[in-house]
Design an enzyme around this catalytic site. Structure first.
Site, PDB file in Angstrom:
ATOM      1  N   ASP B  16      47.981  -0.457  22.614  1.00 57.29           N
ATOM      2  CA  ASP B  16      49.272  -0.987  23.388  1.00 57.29           C
ATOM      3  C   ASP B  16      50.064  -1.540  22.144  1.00 57.29           C
ATOM      4  O   ASP B  16      49.511  -2.278  21.650  1.00 57.29           O
ATOM      5  CB  ASP B  16      48.627  -2.003  24.537  1.00 57.29           C
ATOM      6  CG  ASP B  16      49.756  -2.273  25.510  1.00 57.29           C
ATOM      7  OD1 ASP B  16      50.985  -1.527  25.286  1.00 57.29           O
ATOM      8  OD2 ASP B  16      49.650  -3.108  26.482  1.00 57.29           O
ATOM      9  N   ASP B 112      54.877   3.464  24.559  1.00 56.40           N
ATOM     10  CA  ASP B 112      53.826   2.428  23.852  1.00 56.40           C
ATOM     11  C   ASP B 112      52.628   2.168  24.146  1.00 56.40           C
ATOM     12  O   ASP B 112      51.968   1.210  23.752  1.00 56.40           O
ATOM     13  CB  ASP B 112      54.743   1.022  23.978  1.00 56.40           C
ATOM     14  CG  ASP B 112      54.775   0.424  25.314  1.00 56.40           C
ATOM     15  OD1 ASP B 112      54.550   1.377  26.215  1.00 56.40           O
ATOM     16  OD2 ASP B 112      55.059  -0.695  25.601  1.00 56.40           O
ATOM     17  N   GLU B 113      51.942   3.028  24.820  1.00 59.24           N
ATOM     18  CA  GLU B 113      50.674   3.101  25.293  1.00 59.24           C
ATOM     19  C   GLU B 113      50.014   4.180  25.416  1.00 59.24           C
ATOM     20  O   GLU B 113      50.391   5.151  25.879  1.00 59.24           O
ATOM     21  CB  GLU B 113      50.803   2.479  26.727  1.00 59.24           C
ATOM     22  CG  GLU B 113      49.702   1.204  27.029  1.00 59.24           C
ATOM     23  CD  GLU B 113      50.005   0.869  28.555  1.00 59.24           C
ATOM     24  OE1 GLU B 113      48.929   0.899  29.167  1.00 59.24           O
ATOM     25  OE2 GLU B 113      51.092   0.654  29.102  1.00 59.24           O
TER      26      GLU B 113
END
Lengths: 372, 372
Positions: B16, B112-113
């Site tokens: 993350d 983003d993860e």
């Protein structure tokens, strides 16, 4: 058209061939069986376009005719019927099929038999015969080593190589290789072809493991196996099999002899603790002792065992994929296995210590590189 | 074959990025560093929401998805920055490239993860902790950004782990500590437990995993419906969900909230024309065609509905998409209620066929040197 057939006989025969049918096929008609009635003989055909499977059985019929019947619903209904004669009434204009049993009546819509794919013609074939058990054994001993890598089509099947009095079966996935030679089979000429995995898998379960005779025929593109009225036809793999002979080491100097069952059980136990990406089990051989060890650093898993062995050679440490070894040991007959080794980066050879009559099994496996 | 040694203990990493959009803005604009940055909609006008807040802004209580107006009240010095999605996408692509050095089983959850399954990693590193460190290092060296990593044996625990030591954290929760960890976990931290469910649980005196564990599966199902079964397993550390590499392309779309609520079908159709164009551009950018077209409508009272239609084949054609979307709109009696938002999305993309096959384990030596 009308015919009467025993429900259990029909189910048994359909089960021999239904494995070829793919559940989600592009052509809906490939989900059907083709029924061909000629006098008192019923032939049922199933195909996935690559492989055709056919069975024949006795029925009571007055007329001849053809119809396509959806496979799944027919099988499902037969599985739930007690053994009894069933009457099939078929309307050849509307393709409606009505099945009458002691319990009741079942209706299903068939399809136009003209739309069922035509099977490849058996023109220009070379043929020979062998026992059913010989072929079943050969498939069982080689199929597990076949590659699943579609990028290397040649390795996705078993290589059949004929000489005038032997038939050799070879399978490899580039990490291991199995060569099984069956002598005492009269082949018409030196020749070779590659048979895909799926039809061999089907044959393995459809053929009986006994001495009844089967006929093998092959043409440029197709492979035909006939046994007692049943037939399988498949397309051959159009690719060149790798030159397997050059990779078989001629003289691995070290010999390790083990009790097969003990070795296999030790591998299974220690393999539980191996890294799951490699299944790596290291073999440390010193004198008459074999040490097996595996670990997974992330989970702090570790497995170690010792067993006695007979060994002639320098002490050495070599690692293999335990899964590969276990599968190979399964394919070997007899109580003892001989492993021939040279260096930790060269192929090891596995052979049953005692040779069977008319058979010769040789298995190669490449080691895993140890990082220490 | 023997499957005993295949009992899969997986190694899952959840990565993350720390305050992703805000960190990128601070990286690219030195004047923002050390300041409270809010990336998202403007606090003036309606509908602006916070996409990401920098850690400096989070100290004031600013959170994602909060209205920008509220963020400004909490943190009057906050600098509001318009998101630059193209930049974030480029960075995201680079991060995924870093992931792909270690595994192909990557499930991106957003820009983003992502979840990575490194049970079998490409570089034969073997240790998931080591891989997570290498990934974090590469993200820092190549992109000047920090990420937090969670490592465990399933997705659920890995995700919670990544959140434990943010920013720039690395947390490993091994199989032996999972149960204890889950027992201590407050219910609101359970992924999938929203605010409403958490409140309900607390009213029932359920505050931690240990409290949940006392309930039977049936109790949980009765009180919380279908997700109850999921909670039952999760609290015991059981989560068999696979890391799904192709989830990224499940659906793609665009939507727009209008400055005033629309009441006329013509106005709505005109807006759909604009949205459709954006959707088509995005489809082209990703080289995708979808089979299912979904229309989303949010009314003036914030009630939201979706309607979808599947085509016989996948399309990326603007006219086809608009025609379908407008038909779907008509089917909802559009002039009944004022419309605040419209959106079009496509899903059911052509399956990307994964080439799987030969072992990617470099330690496994090959028999044939000339083969890739």
């Amino acid at each position: 058209m009308k015919f009467i057939v025993s429900s259990s006989t029909l189910l048994k025969q359909l089960q021999q061939i239904s494995g070829v049918i793919n559940s989600n096929t592009v052509l809906p008609i490939l989900e059907d069986f083709l029924f061909l009635i000629d006098k008192n003989e019923l032939t049922v055909v199933a195909t996935d376009l690559e492989t055709v499977m056919k069975v024949k059985l006795e029925v009571e019929a007055k007329e001849s005719g053809r119809i396509c019947i959806p496979a799944k619903i027919l099988m499902d209904s037969l599985k739930n019927l007690p053994d009894q004669p069933l009457t099939f009434h078929i309307d050849l204009n509307s393709y409606a099929v009505e099945i009458t049993s002691d319990n009741g009546k079942y209706k299903v819509m068939g399809e136009n038999p003209e739309n069922f794919p035509k099977e490849p013609a058996a023109d220009d074939t070379t043929s020979f015969s062998l026992t059913s058990t010989a072929l079943v054994t050969a498939i069982n001993k080689t199929l597990f080593a076949v590659s699943n890598d579609d990028l290397r089509p040649a390795m996705t099947g078993v290589f059949f190589e004929m000489t005038p009095n032997s038939l050799t079966f070879v399978a490899t996935d580039a990490h291991r290789l199995v060569k099984y030679v069956r002598t005492g089979i009269e082949c018409p000429k030196a020749d070779s072809f590659i048979v895909p995995k799926k039809p061999l898998n089907l044959l393995k379960s459809a053929l009986p493991d006994n001495d009844s005779e089967i006929k093998i025929a092959y043409s440029q593109n197709h492979f035909f196996v006939t046994h007692d009225g049943a037939q399988m036809i498949c397309r051959l793999i159009d690719a060149r099999f790798p030159d397997y002979k050059v990779v078989i080491p001629k003289d691995n100097p070290y010999r390790l002899t083990l009790v097969k069952g003990d070795f296999q059980n030790a591998l299974k136990r220690v393999g539980v603790f191996a890294n799951k990406s490699t299944n790596q089990v290291a073999l440390n051989i010193t004198g008459s002792e074999l040490q097996l060890s595996a670990q997974d650093v992330d989970f702090s898993f570790e497995g170690n065992e010792r067993m006695s062995c007979q060994y002639t050679g320098d002490d050495m440490q070599i690692a293999f994929n335990a899964k590969f070894l276990i599968e190979m040991l399964n394919a070997a007959e007899g109580d003892e296995i001989t492993v021939e080794l040279s260096t930790p980066t060269k192929a090891g050879i596995l052979k049953p210590s005692e040779k069977e009559e008319n058979e010769d099994l040789l298995m190669l496996v490449m080691p895993l590189m140890l990082n220490n | 074959m023997d499957n005993e040694i295949n009992t899969r203990q997986r190694k899952i990493i959840h990565i993350d990025m720390d305050a992703f959009y805000a960190s990128v803005e601070q990286r690219d604009n030195p004047e923002y560093r050390g300041k409270p940055i809010v990336v998202g909609g403007s606090p003036e006008g309606r509908g602006g929401v916070v996409a990401t807040a920098s850690y400096e802004a989070r100290k004031f209580g600013v959170r994602s998805a909060m209205p920008s107006k509220r963020a400004l009240q909490l943190c009057p010095d906050a600098i509001f920055v318009r998101p630059r999605f193209d930049v974030y996408k480029d960075v995201s692509r680079h991060i995924r490239e870093i992931f792909s050095r270690y595994t192909d089983i990557i499930e991106p959850l957003s820009l983003d993860e992502a979840y990575l399954d490194v049970t079998t990693d490409k570089q034969h590193i073997g240790s998931a902790i080591e891989i997570a460190k290498l990934i974090k290092q590469a993200i820092w060296d190549e992109l000047n950004l920090t990420a937090s990593a969670g490592i465990s044996v399933n997705k659920f625990v890995a995700k919670i782990a990544s959140d434990m030591n943010k920013p720039n954290g690395l947390t490993f929760i091994g199989p032996s500590s999972i149960e204890e960890f889950m027992e201590k976990l407050p219910v609101e931290k359970f992924h999938g437990v929203g605010r409403v469910t958490a409140d309900k649980m607390k009213r029932m005196g359920l505050h931690t995993g240990a409290d949940l564990k006392r309930l039977t599966e049936n109790d949980l199902k009765q009180h919380f419906g279908k997700p109850g079964a999921f909670y039952y397993r999760i609290v015991r550390g059981i989560d068999d969900r696979e890391v799904q590499p192709h989830r990224e392309t499940k659906s793609l779309g665009a939507e727009d909230t209008f400055p005033y609520d629309l009441t006329k079908t013509e106005e709505m159709n005109a807006e759909l024309d604009k949205i459709g164009k954006i959707v088509c551009e995005r489809l082209q950018r990703y080289g995708l065609k979808g089979r299912t077209i979904t229309l989303k409508i949010k009314y003036g009272d914030f009630r939201q509905i979706t309607r979808n239609q599947s085509l016989p084949f996948p399309t990326g054609d603007l006219n086809k998409i608009l025609e379908t979307a407008k038909q779907l709109l008509l089917s909802t009696d559009p002039e009944d209620k004022p419309v605040r938002l419209l959106g079009i999305s496509l899903s059911n993309f052509n399956e990307v066929i994964q080439v799987s096959g030969h072992s990617q384990n470099p330690a496994q030596l090959s028999l044939f040197d000339d083969l890739p």
